[in-house]
Write an enzyme that holds these catalytic residues in place. Structure first.
Site, PDB file in Angstrom:
ATOM      1  N   LYS A  30       0.855  -1.191   0.000  1.00  0.00           N
ATOM      2  CA  LYS A  30       0.000   0.000   0.000  1.00  0.00           C
ATOM      3  C   LYS A  30       0.891   1.241   0.000  1.00  0.00           C
ATOM      4  O   LYS A  30       1.709   1.438   0.886  1.00  0.00           O
ATOM      5  CB  LYS A  30      -0.899   0.044   1.233  1.00  0.00           C
ATOM      6  CG  LYS A  30      -1.853   1.232   1.203  1.00  0.00           C
ATOM      7  CD  LYS A  30      -2.845   1.169   2.336  1.00  0.00           C
ATOM      8  CE  LYS A  30      -2.356   1.841   3.585  1.00  0.00           C
ATOM      9  NZ  LYS A  30      -2.165   3.301   3.459  1.00  0.00           N
ATOM     10  N   LEU A  60      -4.754   7.032  -2.184  1.00  0.00           N
ATOM     11  CA  LEU A  60      -4.749   8.497  -2.255  1.00  0.00           C
ATOM     12  C   LEU A  60      -6.105   9.101  -1.894  1.00  0.00           C
ATOM     13  O   LEU A  60      -6.274  10.314  -1.894  1.00  0.00           O
ATOM     14  CB  LEU A  60      -4.293   8.972  -3.640  1.00  0.00           C
ATOM     15  CG  LEU A  60      -2.859   8.584  -4.031  1.00  0.00           C
ATOM     16  CD1 LEU A  60      -2.496   9.151  -5.398  1.00  0.00           C
ATOM     17  CD2 LEU A  60      -1.841   9.036  -2.988  1.00  0.00           C
ATOM     18  N   ASP A  64     -13.089  15.128  -4.571  1.00  0.00           N
ATOM     19  CA  ASP A  64     -13.136  16.376  -5.321  1.00  0.00           C
ATOM     20  C   ASP A  64     -14.437  16.389  -6.125  1.00  0.00           C
ATOM     21  O   ASP A  64     -15.307  15.529  -5.920  1.00  0.00           O
ATOM     22  CB  ASP A  64     -11.892  16.474  -6.242  1.00  0.00           C
ATOM     23  CG  ASP A  64     -11.435  17.926  -6.424  1.00  0.00           C
ATOM     24  OD1 ASP A  64     -12.292  18.761  -6.763  1.00  0.00           O
ATOM     25  OD2 ASP A  64     -10.249  18.214  -6.235  1.00  0.00           O
ATOM     26  N   ILE A  65     -14.571  17.323  -7.040  1.00  0.00           N
ATOM     27  CA  ILE A  65     -15.767  17.337  -7.893  1.00  0.00           C
ATOM     28  C   ILE A  65     -15.667  16.174  -8.896  1.00  0.00           C
ATOM     29  O   ILE A  65     -14.564  15.684  -9.186  1.00  0.00           O
ATOM     30  CB  ILE A  65     -15.915  18.690  -8.630  1.00  0.00           C
ATOM     31  CG1 ILE A  65     -14.685  19.001  -9.489  1.00  0.00           C
ATOM     32  CG2 ILE A  65     -16.164  19.814  -7.632  1.00  0.00           C
ATOM     33  CD1 ILE A  65     -14.863  20.220 -10.388  1.00  0.00           C
ATOM     34  N   GLY A 207       0.221  -1.673   8.921  1.00  0.00           N
ATOM     35  CA  GLY A 207       1.313  -0.717   8.760  1.00  0.00           C
ATOM     36  C   GLY A 207       2.333  -0.888   9.870  1.00  0.00           C
ATOM     37  O   GLY A 207       3.207  -1.755   9.817  1.00  0.00           O
ATOM     38  N   ARG A 208       2.183  -0.064  10.900  1.00  0.00           N
ATOM     39  CA  ARG A 208       3.178  -0.040  11.970  1.00  0.00           C
ATOM     40  C   ARG A 208       3.504  -1.397  12.594  1.00  0.00           C
ATOM     41  O   ARG A 208       4.688  -1.680  12.825  1.00  0.00           O
ATOM     42  CB  ARG A 208       2.754   0.979  13.046  1.00  0.00           C
ATOM     43  CG  ARG A 208       2.970   2.411  12.584  1.00  0.00           C
ATOM     44  CD  ARG A 208       2.180   3.422  13.372  1.00  0.00           C
ATOM     45  NE  ARG A 208       0.766   3.391  13.037  1.00  0.00           N
ATOM     46  CZ  ARG A 208      -0.128   4.235  13.518  1.00  0.00           C
ATOM     47  NH1 ARG A 208       0.235   5.184  14.365  1.00  0.00           N
ATOM     48  NH2 ARG A 208      -1.394   4.150  13.148  1.00  0.00           N
TER      49      ARG A 208
HETATM   50  O1  C5P Z   1       0.149   1.777  10.943  1.00  0.00           O
HETATM   51  P1  C5P Z   1      -1.267   1.327  10.697  1.00  0.00           P
HETATM   52  O2  C5P Z   1      -1.396  -0.197  10.656  1.00  0.00           O
HETATM   53  O3  C5P Z   1      -2.261   1.981  11.627  1.00  0.00           O
HETATM   54  O4  C5P Z   1      -1.543   1.842   9.196  1.00  0.00           O
HETATM   55  C1  C5P Z   1      -2.805   1.877   8.632  1.00  0.00           C
HETATM   56  C2  C5P Z   1      -2.672   2.428   7.264  1.00  0.00           C
HETATM   57  O5  C5P Z   1      -3.961   2.450   6.672  1.00  0.00           O
HETATM   58  C3  C5P Z   1      -2.135   3.858   7.169  1.00  0.00           C
HETATM   59  O6  C5P Z   1      -1.377   3.935   5.973  1.00  0.00           O
HETATM   60  C4  C5P Z   1      -3.384   4.706   7.081  1.00  0.00           C
HETATM   61  O7  C5P Z   1      -3.180   5.898   6.338  1.00  0.00           O
HETATM   62  C5  C5P Z   1      -4.312   3.784   6.299  1.00  0.00           C
HETATM   63  N1  C5P Z   1      -5.764   3.984   6.442  1.00  0.00           N
HETATM   64  C6  C5P Z   1      -6.393   4.022   7.676  1.00  0.00           C
HETATM   65  N2  C5P Z   1      -7.755   4.193   7.751  1.00  0.00           N
HETATM   66  C7  C5P Z   1      -8.476   4.316   6.620  1.00  0.00           C
HETATM   67  C8  C5P Z   1      -7.840   4.257   5.367  1.00  0.00           C
HETATM   68  C9  C5P Z   1      -6.463   4.087   5.319  1.00  0.00           C
HETATM   69  O8  C5P Z   1      -5.740   3.851   8.702  1.00  0.00           O
HETATM   70  N3  C5P Z   1      -9.799   4.414   6.698  1.00  0.00           N
END
Ligand code: C5P
Length: 229
Positions: A30, A60, A64-65, A207-208
């Site tokens: 992602k 991303l 927007d419109i 993510g983290r």
């Molecule tokens: O680090 P963590 O596991 O919390 O990362 C979650 C990822 O998912 C981040 O990149 C965050 O921007 C994205 N995200 C989110 N909630 C959403 C859509 C995307 O946390 N509704």
């Protein structure tokens, strides 16, 4: 269920190092605001070089419109990524414009709509959208479904209800996953793998808990094993 790993690191090289460590596993990368704004197309190209089969979700969250969203969707599809997203709250006209614009692509990316950001608690969500999260997330999902999108980004807690309100092939992708109960950070509604499975989630975003682990490859392997168990 499939695994999506967020490449949210502060340097291009750090993202690539992470991708090299975990790239041999069957997973999605992602690419979100931080990495795309900084490294753009070069990052997408480098990821495909690391693993030509790697699938990329360009996160991303377009809002927007309708015409501007359709223009952006066309540019994103031309990048060759496999998935991207828009905000459902941009409205049905915008989502329909996006899907119409993608009709000319022989192979188009999957398009998901963000329902409620997983960092919202009920009170802060209600302050903006005037309704409880569960109710509005399902309503946004129905809008996305009726607009021809492939699925939604939602919290794991809403996945089953969203499938009920649409159909079970309508994709749910859920961030805020703490596979084995790791620290929540700024996420409010976090879920583990067992809960995601019970909620019929199709894609979990991590993510983290993956990139902050001292051994991200071992962590990814453990997550994939838990998914298959
Ligand atoms: O680090 P963590 O596991 O919390 O990362 C979650 C990822 O998912 C981040 O990149 C965050 O921007 C994205 N995200 C989110 N909630 C959403 C859509 C995307 O946390 N509704």
């Amino acid at each position: 269920m499939e695994l999506v790993v967020a490449l949210d690191l502060p340097q291009h090289d750090a993202n690539l190092e992470l991708a090299r460590k975990i790239g041999r596993y069957p997973l999605w990368f992602k690419v979100g605001f931080r990495s795309y704004i900084r490294d753009g197309k070069a990052l997408l190209k480098a990821l495909k070089e690391i693993n030509p089969d790697a699938k990329i979700f360009l996160d991303l969250k377009l809002y927007d419109i309708p015409n501007t969203m359709a223009d952006a969707a066309e540019e994103i599809a031309a990048l060759g990524v496999e998935m991207f997203n828009v905000h459902a709250s941009a409205g049905k006209a915008a989502m329909q414009a996006v899907m119409q614009r993608l009709e000319s692509f022989e192979k188009r990316p999957l398009v998901l709509a963000v329902t409620a950001l997983t960092s919202f608690d009920d009170e802060s969500f209600r302050a903006i959208y005037g309704a409880p999260i569960e109710q509005k997330a399902s309503a946004f999902a129905v809008d996305a479904f009726e607009s021809g999108l492939d699925g939604v980004v939602c919290s794991a807690f809403e996945s089953a209800a969203i499938k009920e309100a649409t159909n079970d092939r309508f994709i749910t992708l859920t961030p805020g996953i703490r596979p084995f109960g790791e620290a929540a950070g700024d996420q409010t509604r976090v879920a583990d793998i067992a809960l995601a499975k019970a909620q019929q989630v199709d894609y979990i975003v991590v993510g983290r808990p993956a990139y902050k682990d001292p051994d991200p490859a071992a962590k990814v392997a453990a997550i994939l094993e838990a998914i298959r168990a």
